[in-house]
Design a protein around this motif. Structure first.
Motif, PDB file in Angstrom:
ATOM      1  N   LYS A  53       0.652  -1.215   0.065  1.00 29.51           N
ATOM      2  CA  LYS A  53       0.005   0.112   0.107  1.00 29.51           C
ATOM      3  C   LYS A  53       0.910   1.369   0.138  1.00 29.51           C
ATOM      4  O   LYS A  53       0.320   2.399  -0.390  1.00 29.51           O
ATOM      5  N   HIS A  54       1.938   1.137   0.624  1.00 31.65           N
ATOM      6  CA  HIS A  54       2.528   2.462   1.176  1.00 31.65           C
ATOM      7  C   HIS A  54       3.897   2.639   0.564  1.00 31.65           C
ATOM      8  O   HIS A  54       4.670   3.819   0.498  1.00 31.65           O
ATOM      9  N   SER A  55       4.639   1.401   0.204  1.00 33.98           N
ATOM     10  CA  SER A  55       6.269   1.563   0.222  1.00 33.98           C
ATOM     11  C   SER A  55       6.565   2.079  -1.309  1.00 33.98           C
ATOM     12  O   SER A  55       7.615   2.914  -1.256  1.00 33.98           O
ATOM     13  N   GLY A  56       5.911   1.864  -2.426  1.00 36.87           N
ATOM     14  CA  GLY A  56       6.562   1.938  -3.652  1.00 36.87           C
ATOM     15  C   GLY A  56       7.756   1.272  -3.831  1.00 36.87           C
ATOM     16  O   GLY A  56       8.757   1.486  -4.831  1.00 36.87           O
ATOM     17  N   ALA A  57       8.089   0.155  -3.089  1.00 44.04           N
ATOM     18  CA  ALA A  57       9.392  -0.646  -3.294  1.00 44.04           C
ATOM     19  C   ALA A  57       9.321  -1.568  -4.630  1.00 44.04           C
ATOM     20  O   ALA A  57       8.360  -1.686  -5.133  1.00 44.04           O
ATOM     21  N   ARG A  58      10.435  -1.573  -4.743  1.00 39.07           N
ATOM     22  CA  ARG A  58      10.787  -2.501  -6.101  1.00 39.07           C
ATOM     23  C   ARG A  58      10.902  -3.992  -5.480  1.00 39.07           C
ATOM     24  O   ARG A  58      10.474  -4.990  -6.172  1.00 39.07           O
ATOM     25  N   ARG A  59      11.379  -4.151  -4.146  1.00 39.60           N
ATOM     26  CA  ARG A  59      11.552  -5.635  -3.864  1.00 39.60           C
ATOM     27  C   ARG A  59      11.390  -5.626  -2.205  1.00 39.60           C
ATOM     28  O   ARG A  59      11.547  -4.416  -1.664  1.00 39.60           O
ATOM     29  N   ALA A  60      10.980  -6.695  -1.812  1.00 36.88           N
ATOM     30  CA  ALA A  60      10.973  -6.810  -0.288  1.00 36.88           C
ATOM     31  C   ALA A  60      11.529  -8.204   0.327  1.00 36.88           C
ATOM     32  O   ALA A  60      11.723  -9.039  -0.768  1.00 36.88           O
ATOM     33  N   TRP A  61      11.553  -8.355   1.459  1.00 40.59           N
ATOM     34  CA  TRP A  61      12.281  -9.606   2.138  1.00 40.59           C
ATOM     35  C   TRP A  61      11.598  -9.660   3.421  1.00 40.59           C
ATOM     36  O   TRP A  61      11.116  -9.094   4.046  1.00 40.59           O
ATOM     37  N   VAL A  62      11.545 -11.006   3.546  1.00 32.93           N
ATOM     38  CA  VAL A  62      11.183 -11.554   4.936  1.00 32.93           C
ATOM     39  C   VAL A  62      12.284 -12.609   5.396  1.00 32.93           C
ATOM     40  O   VAL A  62      12.682 -13.560   4.686  1.00 32.93           O
ATOM     41  N   ARG A  63      12.715 -12.351   6.742  1.00 32.61           N
ATOM     42  CA  ARG A  63      13.573 -13.374   7.231  1.00 32.61           C
ATOM     43  C   ARG A  63      12.896 -13.869   8.635  1.00 32.61           C
ATOM     44  O   ARG A  63      12.529 -13.094   9.275  1.00 32.61           O
ATOM     45  N   LEU A  64      12.940 -15.155   8.779  1.00 31.96           N
ATOM     46  CA  LEU A  64      12.456 -15.769  10.072  1.00 31.96           C
ATOM     47  C   LEU A  64      13.751 -16.527  10.549  1.00 31.96           C
ATOM     48  O   LEU A  64      14.452 -17.242   9.922  1.00 31.96           O
ATOM     49  N   SER A  65      14.100 -16.291  11.830  1.00 31.07           N
ATOM     50  CA  SER A  65      15.207 -17.011  12.555  1.00 31.07           C
ATOM     51  C   SER A  65      14.744 -17.315  13.837  1.00 31.07           C
ATOM     52  O   SER A  65      14.007 -16.407  14.572  1.00 31.07           O
ATOM     53  N   PHE A  66      15.678 -17.735  14.581  1.00 29.43           N
ATOM     54  CA  PHE A  66      15.548 -18.324  15.996  1.00 29.43           C
ATOM     55  C   PHE A  66      16.735 -18.350  16.710  1.00 29.43           C
ATOM     56  O   PHE A  66      17.865 -19.002  16.112  1.00 29.43           O
ATOM     57  N   ASP A  67      16.904 -17.423  17.659  1.00 31.92           N
ATOM     58  CA  ASP A  67      18.384 -17.333  18.338  1.00 31.92           C
ATOM     59  C   ASP A  67      18.076 -16.825  19.917  1.00 31.92           C
ATOM     60  O   ASP A  67      17.162 -15.884  20.150  1.00 31.92           O
ATOM     61  N   ASN A  68      18.874 -17.500  20.722  1.00 31.16           N
ATOM     62  CA  ASN A  68      18.706 -17.201  22.225  1.00 31.16           C
ATOM     63  C   ASN A  68      17.317 -16.946  22.682  1.00 31.16           C
ATOM     64  O   ASN A  68      16.914 -16.099  23.387  1.00 31.16           O
ATOM     65  N   GLY A  69      16.353 -17.848  22.505  1.00 32.10           N
ATOM     66  CA  GLY A  69      15.058 -18.056  22.851  1.00 32.10           C
ATOM     67  C   GLY A  69      14.307 -16.841  22.238  1.00 32.10           C
ATOM     68  O   GLY A  69      13.000 -16.678  22.608  1.00 32.10           O
ATOM     69  N   LEU A  70      14.546 -16.404  21.003  1.00 34.35           N
ATOM     70  CA  LEU A  70      13.604 -15.166  20.450  1.00 34.35           C
ATOM     71  C   LEU A  70      13.221 -15.740  19.044  1.00 34.35           C
ATOM     72  O   LEU A  70      14.414 -16.186  18.073  1.00 34.35           O
ATOM     73  N   LEU A  71      12.183 -15.871  18.553  1.00 32.74           N
ATOM     74  CA  LEU A  71      11.850 -15.833  17.372  1.00 32.74           C
ATOM     75  C   LEU A  71      11.872 -14.528  16.709  1.00 32.74           C
ATOM     76  O   LEU A  71      11.249 -13.544  16.947  1.00 32.74           O
ATOM     77  N   ARG A  72      12.800 -14.296  15.628  1.00 32.98           N
ATOM     78  CA  ARG A  72      12.879 -13.081  15.013  1.00 32.98           C
ATOM     79  C   ARG A  72      12.549 -12.952  13.565  1.00 32.98           C
ATOM     80  O   ARG A  72      12.676 -13.834  12.854  1.00 32.98           O
TER      81      ARG A  72
END
Ligand code: ATP
Ligand code: MG
Length: 137
Positions: A53-72
């Motif tokens: 809706k807002h970014s006007g981006a050409r590309r985007a990315w999603v990263r899922l990881s887990f470290d030190n008890g945190l889902l990031r």
């Protein structure tokens, strides 16, 4: 969240629905609790909707990881920047939902971009997804 394909598959499906290239990277050695998966899924859905809706981006990315008890979960785009949780209900709602799980959301979005939304949820990973149809029933 569509339960049968896990958070990884569900996020991949969200990414495919965005009308620009979204690179998805998942580095999870197990499965978060269902409630945490749902919160992360909800967050990625809202943040990717904002990208469209807002970014006007050409590309985007999603990263899922887990470290030190945190889902990031990190969602970024190379668009115009200017994202703020103070201007609408979407990002603020994501922040509230994460806070209910003792999680956090950080928005970095300088003028000219990039926009990076980083979300962290404390949890433990289980080694195996528990199938709803398992057990002796
Ligand atoms: N990826 C982004 N790139 C640029 N600006 C953004 C981005 N995400 C959000 N914004 C800006 O931050 C504002 C707040 O986003 P938020 O999701 O809270 O509200 P909204 O999308 O305008 O409305 P809604 O309540 O429907 O989500 C947006 O109105 C927009 O100006
Ligand atoms: Mg929004």
């Amino acid at each position: 969240m569509p339960a049968e394909r896990g958070l990884d598959g569900a996020v991949q499906a969200l990414a495919l629905a965005v009308p620009l290239p979204v690179d998805v990277g998942v580095r999870l050695a197990g499965t978060p609790p269902a409630a945490v998966e749902s919160a992360a899924y909800f967050a990625v859905a809202e943040v990717l909707t904002n990208v469209t809706k807002h970014s006007g981006a050409r590309r985007a990315w999603v990263r899922l990881s887990f470290d030190n008890g945190l889902l990031r979960t990190v969602v970024g785009d190379d668009g115009r920047g200017g994202a703020t949780p103070d201007a609408g209900t979407g990002l603020a709602g994501v922040g509230r939902r994460l806070a209910a799980f003792d999680g956090t959301m950080t928005v970095t979005s300088p003028p000219g971009g990039p926009t990076v939304v980083t979300m962290e949820l404390p949890c433990a990973l289980s080694s195996r997804r528990t199938s709803p149809s398992s057990g002796t029933g």
